[in-house]
Design a protein around this motif. Structure first.
Motif, short mmCIF file in Angstrom:
data_model
loop_
_atom_site.label_atom_id
_atom_site.label_comp_id
_atom_site.label_asym_id
_atom_site.label_seq_id
_atom_site.Cartn_x
_atom_site.Cartn_y
_atom_site.Cartn_z
N GLY A 30 0.62 -1.38 -0.12
CA GLY A 30 -0.21 0.50 -0.08
C GLY A 30 1.54 1.06 -0.09
O GLY A 30 1.48 1.35 1.41
N TYR A 31 0.86 1.79 -0.91
CA TYR A 31 2.15 3.37 -0.58
C TYR A 31 0.64 4.56 -0.78
O TYR A 31 -0.12 4.87 -1.56
CB TYR A 31 2.17 2.96 -2.19
N ARG A 32 0.87 5.95 -0.27
CA ARG A 32 0.74 6.57 -0.06
C ARG A 32 1.34 7.71 -0.14
O ARG A 32 2.93 7.99 0.59
CB ARG A 32 0.30 6.97 2.34
N PRO A 33 1.40 8.35 -1.81
CA PRO A 33 2.48 9.24 -2.58
C PRO A 33 2.52 10.65 -1.41
O PRO A 33 1.58 11.17 -0.45
CB PRO A 33 1.89 9.66 -3.68
N THR A 34 3.76 11.46 -1.65
CA THR A 34 4.00 12.40 -0.71
C THR A 34 2.35 13.60 -1.44
O THR A 34 2.08 13.50 -2.57
CB THR A 34 4.98 14.01 -1.44
N TRP A 35 1.93 13.98 -0.15
CA TRP A 35 1.13 14.87 -0.18
C TRP A 35 0.98 16.42 -1.52
O TRP A 35 2.34 16.95 -1.68
CB TRP A 35 0.58 15.43 0.66
N GLY A 36 -0.25 15.91 -2.33
CA GLY A 36 -0.19 16.76 -3.52
C GLY A 36 0.53 16.45 -5.10
O GLY A 36 0.48 16.65 -5.82
N ASP A 37 1.59 15.30 -4.93
CA ASP A 37 2.04 14.88 -6.35
C ASP A 37 1.04 14.40 -7.32
O ASP A 37 0.62 14.52 -8.46
CB ASP A 37 2.38 13.11 -5.69
N PHE A 38 -0.04 13.20 -7.19
CA PHE A 38 -1.13 12.79 -8.24
C PHE A 38 -2.72 14.17 -7.59
O PHE A 38 -3.05 14.60 -5.95
CB PHE A 38 -1.99 12.10 -7.47
N ARG A 39 -2.70 15.05 -9.08
CA ARG A 39 -4.22 15.34 -8.58
C ARG A 39 -5.49 14.80 -8.44
O ARG A 39 -5.58 13.74 -8.63
CB ARG A 39 -4.08 15.84 -10.37
N MET A 40 -6.20 15.19 -7.74
CA MET A 40 -7.79 15.02 -7.31
C MET A 40 -8.87 14.70 -7.92
O MET A 40 -9.79 15.07 -7.39
CB MET A 40 -7.68 15.50 -5.58
N VAL A 41 -8.84 15.96 -8.72
CA VAL A 41 -9.92 16.13 -9.46
C VAL A 41 -10.59 14.83 -9.85
O VAL A 41 -10.11 14.19 -10.16
CB VAL A 41 -9.75 16.91 -10.95
N GLY A 42 -12.22 14.95 -9.05
CA GLY A 42 -13.17 14.42 -9.20
C GLY A 42 -12.95 12.90 -8.13
O GLY A 42 -13.62 11.76 -8.44
N VAL A 43 -12.19 13.30 -7.36
CA VAL A 43 -12.03 12.66 -6.10
C VAL A 43 -12.88 13.12 -5.06
O VAL A 43 -12.48 14.18 -5.04
CB VAL A 43 -10.74 12.19 -5.60
N MET A 44 -13.71 12.79 -4.69
CA MET A 44 -14.67 13.03 -3.00
C MET A 44 -13.32 13.65 -2.08
O MET A 44 -12.69 12.97 -1.76
CB MET A 44 -16.03 12.59 -2.43
N GLU A 45 -13.79 14.86 -2.04
CA GLU A 45 -12.64 15.35 -0.56
C GLU A 45 -13.31 14.89 0.43
O GLU A 45 -14.14 15.07 0.84
CB GLU A 45 -12.48 17.02 -1.10
N ALA A 46 -12.16 13.74 1.11
CA ALA A 46 -12.58 14.07 3.00
C ALA A 46 -12.32 15.44 3.23
O ALA A 46 -12.96 16.13 3.87
CB ALA A 46 -12.15 12.55 3.45
#
Lengths: 431, 431
Positions: B183-199
């Motif tokens: 399981g990989y959690r990237p550096t915050w901000g690397d992957f764009r979040m458009v279309g992902v529900m924001e928690a």
């Protein structure tokens, strides 16, 4: 002395009247709708407006028991912000007819507070450079600025007292300045962006366009999800003002230069210590840093549109933003992002020596021509640094068009920014 | 020696076969669909899956000329991520039947690279705590973890080699660990979040769940919008390893403690300098900091649902998240956000003395019971600090269920994280 027309009331004045029973939300909405009907053919601020839907909202408020912080205040919403009862088309034919299934957070909070969503204001294509149909309210041959073109023009033309825009470089400050409004760009991260089209998330914020500092402060309370409004800001004299000409001073119009000097003199005369602030050399390449971050993110954020509708994207946007954004490597982007983080911390340090920075809001008056929306450079530094800023409509240029001056404070000092803004306006007898 | 079943291939193995003509995307998809049909009644990893739509996607890829980085790779997408051709319901009946009009950026990039979207994996309600229907693939009386429950279980059950999750506290690392996955959690901000529900946007990232480090690295290239994949990571020995027990060590299960000690010993034996790392006291109250940020933002992000569907929100979510989130003042939130920024910079400093941190991925094995998804604390520190982390499926507990160990590197060192992960796996003969 004749009273000013109802549609000229500020949001705060409206709320005082609706909550004390002096005017209904419906009467308020009708006054603005009438004024919009008169001005809209020339200004074209609205991408979508349905008078019946506006009246329905207002009537529901008048029937209800609640007395919200924005009770009965007509608000314009930039058309990159989702509304469940109106189309949202993001300034592009690609999304023609799209109706989101829920309201953006900022819209839902506006409605919860009793605001009346008057309609959707024109945005440039995807909140970028390719302009929409809107014209400057005082001169139809001039741009109203962008990307929050309709929001700036609608507030400037007295169609609504408040409008929501967004800012990724100068998209709120510039149209607010061109249209003679207060424009406020909050500390990055303060307002939730759910349901707002992301241009470049590392830089995007909402932006508020209004006709008084008090209104900006009021709407800020609403958008933070506060239960009650914060107390009205009180004019506060800053101790130390830094006048920041920036690297863009050479391309600044004479009238803007004069406005900055005049404002600086007034602040000094008013008792603030006013000195020149030259930014460190690390800020020189800020345009490149901004271009990398905004283009890299924008081009990826439009992945679906690029997959399915590439030909329907304007040439301007394809050539100036998307191709470049796709060409940047992740490493180039990351370097720019790291640089921006360093600049942000450097700016924190600068604000140990200054309480507020005075700097141009835009190059000059709204320029002639409807094929572009004016130079965005004048907000780039502050946008990158995540600092709050406000443009004050205190001056005008050779064509009698508005010229704003921009105040900037350290991150998280938004309330203080309002207080200093009030004080500065007071120096010119405008508070 | 019998070959492993097709559905057990990693993404990288699949791509090597599809692009060399050894297998079609359709055959690959059918193999996974068959295995899903067999396992799904017990596991219930999928919120939506339409075999016809899967086959159509695969056939289109087989007909096309393109040879993408994920050519023919079946991918599971957490159901808080928008898909234009499948419903997206965010784990709540409030959005039952909702079909977004466009793909999320991460989905559009996945498709552009030739990935086959197999379906939508179960999320807890709004990616929060209230669980969905999914069960642990190895024991139906146990939780698969959450909030990326279906993504963890689907990869764990060999239904797909890759799945997208998200993480706001431990929502990717924990289900990956429970299900024996990387399981990989990237550096915050690397992957764009458009279309992902924001928690809670200040903390949210995508999360990747996979069965090899190589696959994680490959998918990362795709999600960064790179044109070609980065070279495969090469096992790299870290010089300095900090073993961080954290303030949650007391509540850590014995098997997890043993896993950490065993991994630390192996790393030391392998030639790394391994020392204990005690975090400064400023990290002690991290749960309160996390709670304030995540609840304040979450409650505002759900403004529309609160306005219109409050009664349809689970009691768990209303009581534990929304009421508290709405009760926090902006100032309390801002203080927490400021504190988190300080912690982030402090963590940068800590990484001057350590190349990688070794720490638990979760409390222990997947716990019994389907009313909760396990303790999230074990990722809170790294989530707040925006650091990249990876859970490695190297151990098992008293019930023969997987136990992961978590590696963390400094922000922006994601590639290095992959390299150290490979090296660490190699110490256990698993790379």
């Amino acid at each position: 002395m004749s009273e000013k027309p109802i549609y000229e009331l500020t949001a705060s004045e409206i709320v005082r009247r609706t909550t004390s029973g002096k005017i209904t939300a419906e009467a308020m909405a009708r006054a603005c709708l009438d004024h919009i009907a008169e001005r809209e053919p020339a200004v074209q601020a609205w991408h979508y407006i349905d008078p019946d839907l506006v009246i329905q909202q207002a009537q529901a408020l008048d029937r209800g028991a609640a007395q919200g912080m924005l009770q009965g205040v007509p608000v314009g919403i930039k058309d990159i912000i989702d509304t469940a009862d109106m189309p949202t088309e993001y300034g592009t034919p690609i999304h023609a007819g799209h109706r989101p299934h829920i309201d953006a957070t900022c819209v839902a909070l506006t409605r919860r507070a009793g605001g009346v969503v008057m309609g959707k204001t024109v945005s440039t294509e995807f909140a970028n450079r390719h302009p929409g149909k809107t014209r400057h309210p005082m001169d139809p041959l001039r741009t109203p600025g962008g990307s929050s073109s309709g929001s700036g023009a609608a507030v400037g033309a007295r169609m609504v007292p408040l409008a929501l825009g967004t800012q990724t470089s100068g998209s709120t400050i510039r149209p607010a300045a061109y249209n003679g409004c207060f424009g406020y760009r909050p500390t990055w991260g303060d307002f939730r962006m759910v349901g707002v089209m992301e241009a470049a998330g590392s830089l995007d914020t909402l932006g508020l366009i209004a006709r008084s500092v008090e209104d900006v402060a009021l709407y800020r309370s609403v958008l933070l999800g506060q239960k009650t409004a914060s107390p009205d800001p009180v004019a506060t004299k800053p101790r130390r003002v830094g006048v920041c000409h920036t690297q863009f001073w050479e391309k600044t119009d004479e009238a803007t230069k004069a406005a900055i000097e005049s404002c600086a003199q007034a602040m000094s005369k008013g008792g603030a210590k006013v000195t020149d602030l030259k930014l460190p050399a690390s800020f020189d390449a800020i345009d490149e840093t901004h271009q990398r971050i905004s283009s890299f993110e924008f081009a990826r954020n439009r992945a679906w549109e690029i997959n399915h509708h590439y030909a329907e994207i304007s040439e301007t946007l394809r050539e100036n933003r998307i191709k470049q954004g796709l060409a940047y490597t992740f490493e180039e982007y990351r370097d720019a992002r790291d640089h921006s983080e360093k600049l942000k911390l450097q700016m924190d340090d600068i604000f140990k020596d200054y309480d507020v920075i005075l700097t141009p809001s835009a190059q000059g008056e709204a320029p002639l021509g409807l094929n572009a929306t004016g130079a965005h450079d004048f907000s780039t530094i502050w946008t990158i640094c995540h600092t709050p800023s406000m443009t004050l409509p205190l001056f005008s240029g050779p064509n009698k068009l508005p010229i704003g001056v921009q105040l900037v404070t350290r991150r998280d000092a938004d309330r203080y920014l309002f207080e200093v803004s009030l004080w500065t306006c007071g120096l010119f007898g405008k508070a």
